[in-house]
Design a protein around this motif. Sequence first.
Motif, PDB file in Angstrom:
ATOM      1  N   LEU A   1       0.722  -1.062   0.039  1.00 35.07           N
ATOM      2  CA  LEU A   1      -0.287  -0.572   0.055  1.00 35.07           C
ATOM      3  C   LEU A   1       0.809   1.195  -0.508  1.00 35.07           C
ATOM      4  O   LEU A   1       0.617   1.822  -0.623  1.00 35.07           O
ATOM      5  CB  LEU A   1      -0.970  -0.191   1.289  1.00 35.07           C
ATOM      6  N   MET A   2       1.533   1.525   0.772  1.00 39.87           N
ATOM      7  CA  MET A   2       2.678   2.046   1.008  1.00 39.87           C
ATOM      8  C   MET A   2       3.381   2.704  -0.507  1.00 39.87           C
ATOM      9  O   MET A   2       4.063   3.827  -1.279  1.00 39.87           O
ATOM     10  CB  MET A   2       3.935   2.510   2.113  1.00 39.87           C
ATOM     11  N   GLY A   3       4.189   1.294  -1.125  1.00 39.51           N
ATOM     12  CA  GLY A   3       4.441   0.805  -1.829  1.00 39.51           C
ATOM     13  C   GLY A   3       4.121   1.479  -3.402  1.00 39.51           C
ATOM     14  O   GLY A   3       4.313   2.835  -4.161  1.00 39.51           O
ATOM     15  N   LEU A   4       2.989   1.696  -3.272  1.00 44.04           N
ATOM     16  CA  LEU A   4       1.873   2.214  -4.614  1.00 44.04           C
ATOM     17  C   LEU A   4       2.107   3.564  -4.039  1.00 44.04           C
ATOM     18  O   LEU A   4       2.341   4.680  -5.463  1.00 44.04           O
ATOM     19  CB  LEU A   4      -0.039   2.319  -4.227  1.00 44.04           C
ATOM     20  N   PHE A   5       1.922   4.697  -3.172  1.00 42.96           N
ATOM     21  CA  PHE A   5       2.059   5.608  -3.288  1.00 42.96           C
ATOM     22  C   PHE A   5       3.106   5.684  -3.524  1.00 42.96           C
ATOM     23  O   PHE A   5       3.567   7.458  -4.564  1.00 42.96           O
ATOM     24  CB  PHE A   5       1.258   6.635  -1.940  1.00 42.96           C
ATOM     25  N   LEU A   6       4.093   6.137  -3.195  1.00 42.26           N
ATOM     26  CA  LEU A   6       5.843   5.517  -3.185  1.00 42.26           C
ATOM     27  C   LEU A   6       5.771   5.656  -4.702  1.00 42.26           C
ATOM     28  O   LEU A   6       6.464   6.478  -5.482  1.00 42.26           O
ATOM     29  CB  LEU A   6       6.464   4.902  -2.850  1.00 42.26           C
ATOM     30  N   VAL A   7       5.884   4.579  -5.733  1.00 45.16           N
ATOM     31  CA  VAL A   7       5.923   4.391  -6.986  1.00 45.16           C
ATOM     32  C   VAL A   7       5.056   5.906  -7.859  1.00 45.16           C
ATOM     33  O   VAL A   7       5.519   6.342  -8.697  1.00 45.16           O
ATOM     34  CB  VAL A   7       5.500   3.174  -7.033  1.00 45.16           C
ATOM     35  N   LEU A   8       3.358   6.264  -7.057  1.00 45.39           N
ATOM     36  CA  LEU A   8       2.903   7.216  -8.135  1.00 45.39           C
ATOM     37  C   LEU A   8       3.770   8.674  -8.081  1.00 45.39           C
ATOM     38  O   LEU A   8       3.989   9.921  -8.974  1.00 45.39           O
ATOM     39  CB  LEU A   8       1.682   7.055  -7.589  1.00 45.39           C
ATOM     40  N   ARG A   9       4.132   8.697  -6.837  1.00 47.14           N
ATOM     41  CA  ARG A   9       4.929   9.855  -6.872  1.00 47.14           C
ATOM     42  C   ARG A   9       6.413   9.793  -7.160  1.00 47.14           C
ATOM     43  O   ARG A   9       7.366  10.641  -6.797  1.00 47.14           O
ATOM     44  CB  ARG A   9       5.061  10.183  -5.160  1.00 47.14           C
TER      45      ARG A   9
ATOM     46  N   LEU B   1       8.508  -5.678  -1.986  1.00 52.18           N
ATOM     47  CA  LEU B   1       7.468  -5.603  -1.649  1.00 52.18           C
ATOM     48  C   LEU B   1       6.642  -3.934  -1.559  1.00 52.18           C
ATOM     49  O   LEU B   1       5.729  -4.734  -0.941  1.00 52.18           O
ATOM     50  CB  LEU B   1       8.146  -6.331   0.281  1.00 52.18           C
ATOM     51  N   LEU B   2       7.726  -3.331  -1.430  1.00 52.24           N
ATOM     52  CA  LEU B   2       6.974  -2.166  -1.598  1.00 52.24           C
ATOM     53  C   LEU B   2       6.789  -2.040  -3.003  1.00 52.24           C
ATOM     54  O   LEU B   2       5.658  -1.282  -3.738  1.00 52.24           O
ATOM     55  CB  LEU B   2       7.745  -0.907  -1.514  1.00 52.24           C
ATOM     56  N   THR B   3       7.769  -2.075  -4.310  1.00 52.00           N
ATOM     57  CA  THR B   3       7.596  -1.643  -4.996  1.00 52.00           C
ATOM     58  C   THR B   3       6.720  -3.022  -6.525  1.00 52.00           C
ATOM     59  O   THR B   3       6.145  -2.384  -7.660  1.00 52.00           O
ATOM     60  CB  THR B   3       9.320  -1.677  -5.484  1.00 52.00           C
ATOM     61  N   VAL B   4       7.130  -3.777  -6.437  1.00 50.81           N
ATOM     62  CA  VAL B   4       6.601  -4.704  -7.155  1.00 50.81           C
ATOM     63  C   VAL B   4       5.340  -5.106  -7.309  1.00 50.81           C
ATOM     64  O   VAL B   4       4.253  -5.134  -8.496  1.00 50.81           O
ATOM     65  CB  VAL B   4       7.531  -6.028  -7.476  1.00 50.81           C
TER      66      VAL B   4
END
Lengths: 268, 261
Positions: free
Chosen positions: A25-33, A199-202
Amino acid sequence: MDLFTMEFFQRALIGGALIAVTAPLMGLFLVLRRLAMIGDTLSHVSIAGVALGFLVGVYPIAVGLLFAVAASFVIEKLRKTYRTYAELSLAIIMSGGVALASILFTLGKGFNLDPNSYWFGSIYTLDDADLLVIAAVTAIVLAVVGLNRKALFLLSFDEDAAAVGGLPVRFFNVMISILTALVISAAIKIVGALLVSALLTVPAACSLALSRSFKQAVAIVVIVGEAAVLAGLWIAGVWNLAPGGTVVLLLILLLIASLTVRTRMARV
Amino acid sequence: MTAVQTVPAITETQLNCHPEIIALDRVSFSFGNKPVLSDLSFRIRERDFVGLIGPNGAGKSTLLRLIVGLLKPDAGSIELFGKPADRFKDRHFIGYVPQRSNFNPLFPATVREVVLSGLYGRKKLFRGLSREDQARCDDALRAMHIEDLGDKRIGALSGGQQQRVFLARALISGPKLLILDEPMSGVDAETQANFFHLIRHLHQKHVITFLMVSHDMEMVRSYLGREPKETAGKLSFYVRHSHETEDCAETDLLHTIRKEG
């Protein structure tokens, strides 16, 4: 022998299932930003904190968490200084973290300190305190993200419009970093510092390939995360493989599957 | 949709009675020791359409950022709706259409989700979306003629359709000031013309003040006249006031778009 009746494996499954919600979930926000690498950076700094915790005899995850939070502030500061080269700040902090960790681990050679369990994870050694920390982190992350979902969407989609709309952008940037630091510190014991960023990005990468809406994107990252972690732990347990590595390879298999599905969908 | 009403022509005094939406007073700004704007004064009144033209690096984007409070001037003052820009609270008065190139075409969001995000001001941040919000979104989509695209992924649309989505997002909160940052960049001439037509319609039929940054002279000059009202450094301000409109008694900003509650 039945793996699922063993307590250490049950703990691993519970801890893994919780982290498989928050990390993607946090990874999604990070990738989008476009901050995909922040996970890697924070986890490497966090490891330095873990090592220090061992040296001074304080709960290592807690010290790791403090380090990660501190690093997230420094990153935000450097990000402002090098506005258009945000990734520069990540590279600097990451090497700083690894350097510090390596020195601290060397200092701690006399102690009963096993660096490998933090670099590669040791999910089978989760104790009650670890599970409690992971559960608390999960609760905090879900509550904060749930309450701020509109702001987080706007910020990820268009930071300028968010600022014009009166959103305190800096506050939210720091909030995202702190939540990420929390998740990473809790996840280190599960997949290890070297593999946390997978686990954050894939899962986010899978969801970018498959989802049409933001709602779907959130659902897909969590489903992918859960599938990889639960199946990975089971496979690793049965065949006696490294759990962290198995989870990450499964994630990558899921990504390949997502990309294949997308190509199929595009052809239809 | 709505009945057209006739309204008496506006006299010169009424015109001057229009409140100031943006007031720049002797504004200076520099990045480090490189001056970008110096001693700039300019006023924008309600229902003005201001075209801000200048070459790259003339300070157009900087000026926009100053006006919306993203940057602070080194000297001088900026007022929005009569209040200092940095303390301006009624953010939903401002609709903002960003440069289209700023957004990532892979971003996972539907047109609906993007348009609704125009309502995510500070006030209703924690609340869920109400049925009224959804209705307002339907109106905004319909007004931009993109009601069929609501469930499409934003990245799957053409450049012109994306422009309309961003305009719908800016209009959904019923803004009094619409700021457009190079809205025409990266689309073909015909799409540009259609978009400009839409903007012009909004200006003539609604109580909205426009500030549009562009480096496309032709389109702007054709509507705002050949000569700039004012120049400052390499920046030119082209202004057209709109009040020969027939249905300005219409209080709903977009005919059917509901006003922000």
